[in-house]
Write an enzyme that holds these catalytic residues in place. Sequence first.
Site, PDB file in Angstrom:
ATOM      1  N   GLU A 190      33.121 -38.097  58.914  1.00 47.51           N
ATOM      2  CA  GLU A 190      32.969 -36.633  58.936  1.00 47.51           C
ATOM      3  C   GLU A 190      31.638 -36.188  58.333  1.00 47.51           C
ATOM      4  OE1 GLU A 190      33.375 -33.507  60.196  1.00 47.51           O
ATOM      5  OE2 GLU A 190      35.546 -33.831  60.010  1.00 47.51           O
ATOM      6  N   ILE A 213      30.851 -29.009  57.412  1.00 52.77           N
ATOM      7  CA  ILE A 213      31.678 -28.453  58.496  1.00 52.77           C
ATOM      8  C   ILE A 213      32.625 -29.539  59.007  1.00 52.77           C
ATOM      9  CG2 ILE A 213      31.669 -27.331  60.742  1.00 52.77           C
ATOM     10  CD1 ILE A 213      28.747 -26.577  60.277  1.00 52.77           C
ATOM     11  N   LYS A 249      24.822 -41.368  59.775  1.00 51.39           N
ATOM     12  CA  LYS A 249      24.711 -41.065  61.207  1.00 51.39           C
ATOM     13  C   LYS A 249      23.855 -42.057  61.963  1.00 51.39           C
ATOM     14  CE  LYS A 249      23.346 -38.273  58.571  1.00 51.39           C
ATOM     15  NZ  LYS A 249      23.117 -37.157  57.666  1.00 51.39           N
ATOM     16  N   GLU A 288      13.201 -36.339  55.143  1.00 54.81           N
ATOM     17  CA  GLU A 288      13.529 -37.746  55.015  1.00 54.81           C
ATOM     18  C   GLU A 288      12.252 -38.528  54.678  1.00 54.81           C
ATOM     19  OE1 GLU A 288      16.551 -39.291  55.846  1.00 54.81           O
ATOM     20  OE2 GLU A 288      17.664 -37.727  56.873  1.00 54.81           O
ATOM     21  N   VAL A 300      27.987 -35.775  60.283  1.00 55.31           N
ATOM     22  CA  VAL A 300      27.623 -34.721  61.234  1.00 55.31           C
ATOM     23  C   VAL A 300      27.858 -33.347  60.624  1.00 55.31           C
ATOM     24  CG1 VAL A 300      28.037 -33.747  63.522  1.00 55.31           C
ATOM     25  CG2 VAL A 300      28.205 -36.212  63.187  1.00 55.31           C
ATOM     26  N   LYS A 322      23.379 -37.165  65.464  1.00 56.57           N
ATOM     27  CA  LYS A 322      24.623 -36.407  65.304  1.00 56.57           C
ATOM     28  C   LYS A 322      25.183 -35.991  66.666  1.00 56.57           C
ATOM     29  CE  LYS A 322      22.918 -34.760  60.852  1.00 56.57           C
ATOM     30  NZ  LYS A 322      22.087 -33.731  60.206  1.00 56.57           N
ATOM     31  N   GLY A 371      27.162 -31.847  57.847  1.00 56.12           N
ATOM     32  CA  GLY A 371      27.489 -31.687  56.422  1.00 56.12           C
ATOM     33  C   GLY A 371      28.928 -31.331  56.161  1.00 56.12           C
TER      34      GLY A 371
END
Lengths: 428, 428
Positions: free
Chosen positions: A131, A138, A107, A192, A134, A207, A136
């Site tokens: 995909e 979904i 991202k 992180e 953003v 995101k 995970g």
Amino acid sequence: MTTPLRLGIAGLGTVGAGVVKIVRQKAALLTERTGREITVVAVCARHRERDRGVPLTDYAWEDDPVALATRDDVDVFVELMGGSDGPAKAATEAALDAGKDVVTANKAMLAHHGQALAERAEARGAVLRFEAAVAGGIPVIKALTEGLAGNEITRVMGVMNGTCNYILTRMETGGLTYREAFDEADGLGYLEADPELDVGGIDAGHKLSLLAAIAYGTQVAFDAVELEGIGKVSIDDIRQAADMGYKIKLLGVSRMTGRGLEQRMAPCLVPATSPLGQLDGGTNMVVIEGDQVGQIVMRGAGAGEGPTASAVMGDVMDLARGFRMSTFGQAAASLRPATPARSATPAPYYLRMALMDKPGALAKVATALGEAGISINRMRQYAHTDDAAPVLIVTHRTTRAALDSAIAAMRATGVVAGEPVALRIENV
Amino acid sequence: MTTPLRLGIAGLGTVGAGVVKIVRQKAALLTERTGREITVVAVCARHRERDRGVPLTDYAWEDDPVALATRDDVDVFVELMGGSDGPAKAATEAALDAGKDVVTANKAMLAHHGQALAERAEARGAVLRFEAAVAGGIPVIKALTEGLAGNEITRVMGVMNGTCNYILTRMETGGLTYREAFDEADGLGYLEADPELDVGGIDAGHKLSLLAAIAYGTQVAFDAVELEGIGKVSIDDIRQAADMGYKIKLLGVSRMTGRGLEQRMAPCLVPATSPLGQLDGGTNMVVIEGDQVGQIVMRGAGAGEGPTASAVMGDVMDLARGFRMSTFGQAAASLRPATPARSATPAPYYLRMALMDKPGALAKVATALGEAGISINRMRQYAHTDDAAPVLIVTHRTTRAALDSAIAAMRATGVVAGEPVALRIENV
């Protein structure tokens, strides 16, 4: 049967290893669904010897991701290294320049370089999909880019950083301070390397900016996201919000207005019984509103090996099926520069501050609000033992600009101790 | 720019008119997103003169949907007539035989003829898509077929009939009897011409069977769906459920087990505070569980002009982008015949019955349950004025087969008046 689709995977952390596992263990299913064999031909990571729970000896090893990305036998470069620049960007660019398709979960790279990379992909007829970047597992990029493509999108919202949601949930359920919950999340490895990416709202802001580009046909404008982190949220705020039937969530909202693109990622109060309010722990939720479809809500795991690998595989399988489209759902050249608009949509606000114990202090605060045209829905002053009294105010609908000017006026009177906390209330 | 994608639309009810409106009003947006112009060339409906709120004089008119479907200038046949057989099926078959792609919202046709139509499409290299057939505007077919294609799907659940959900919601919020709520829904035009399609769970069962085919790679097996309608749910059940913290929803569940495919569409008790429990009115929700992704929940409008037209356009735009895939996400020939398994996954059950006012009646009921190996979680007998006493029992986890045998045994004792109502409790 056509020739196999050959993957080169750079980055063998949990997600990379998860993708390798799926390709190995579900080979028959993947072929049945796509009509094409999917294989890994080469991999690349920083530490060759580490045990990743999956055999890697069948695959060529590259130390250099650029070399991996440009191998003749790689059809799709799968970039799972992370980082907005450096090797991830260099290898992605090299892959696209070599006309190879790229699937990435990165991202940060797309938020900073999405437009340039999309143009680069199209210049060579390559496809760049993201995909997994953003929310995970979904499939929200797919929903927005394809399933809802017949809509003018009017608003996109989401809780998209599981770590922040975990911290806020633990403050609420465990009665922890922000620092305690932060340390707990850190101990669990949720943060992180630069924690500010999470708690500062930067990761979630990345995101949001990607979703906005697709939704409104604008160039990614991460720098224009109004960012507020969760560090200013105190256990008092969590409790006060709960008293009023709200929970605090790090919520992103983007909206195209007549004045331009609003993008905001900030802790907000949402009704405790709403779908967003019920979102606990690492779960993500994205809300998409379109002129035809109304409101679509999608919920699922926002991170982790399986969910993120699932999203990567969705993109890979689209490529195996021969689906080819532009990075942000329309040709890069047709994406308009975003005109950022500071969010001006009015909302009620939650305001907490410490007032000096001086006669007339509360009156000065109320006057500052009144002069900014802000009316008060409720106000409470709490009993106190030190020099400053905690005061909680819920306003009626107002703009952030009006609120900021009222706060500046209050502070100029010298009766406010420290920095007031202002949180938007989103009744969604 | 390539040549335009030319649509022939059969059926000009609200959805058909909605599709025409989107194509007319959003031409620039659609082209920007797909890289291709999308046009309507011909339409067909039963009544030519009716005002549908959108100009139709630009399009050729066909009285016969088969003639429309096979026109040389039609690339995509959009079937929005409905009905499992008759003109819808004849025209769809004619279109596929002519090698034309088909987009349909027709769940009944696909539930009954999905396998044959999928084979027919593939025989001619045509594409048959049906996003609008399931859960209205929610892009759930796309999520299952594409975004989550890397998963073995373990369970699919959903509330997918807005009319039933409206009736149950009105019984609860308005204190209406089933009949009153039914009549209200009828007056609002929510019911199908044959209301049993809605309240008998047939329409929702159609949708469940289509999702199951994609999820498990099996041939559509609508006839194997265990169907229970909502007609047996009384206002008493709604109130008792509410007392215990539940709401009653017409819930579909499909699951692949070692014994075969379970598919069930029946009124169930779900926790009132769960996402399914909070689903009011015409909103639909689909829950997909995969081995990698965990649980994905999608919510949105299940019917209506805009949402359904949005789904149709998603399919049309995929075709404009050149996306071509098999109807159920894998080649029709690779879909395995489903082995239906009567649902045996244990669950707690809610059981309501009227007991004769005789000494020992309650003991006989309790004995029947005990002998079937079913233990009782709670039991209440209510005050009564007539000959039969209302009794409510919540069991611990048991199978439907055990429960049915217990109910048969109770009835054989002669102490039960009328037909007991048994509803599964789904703690999801």
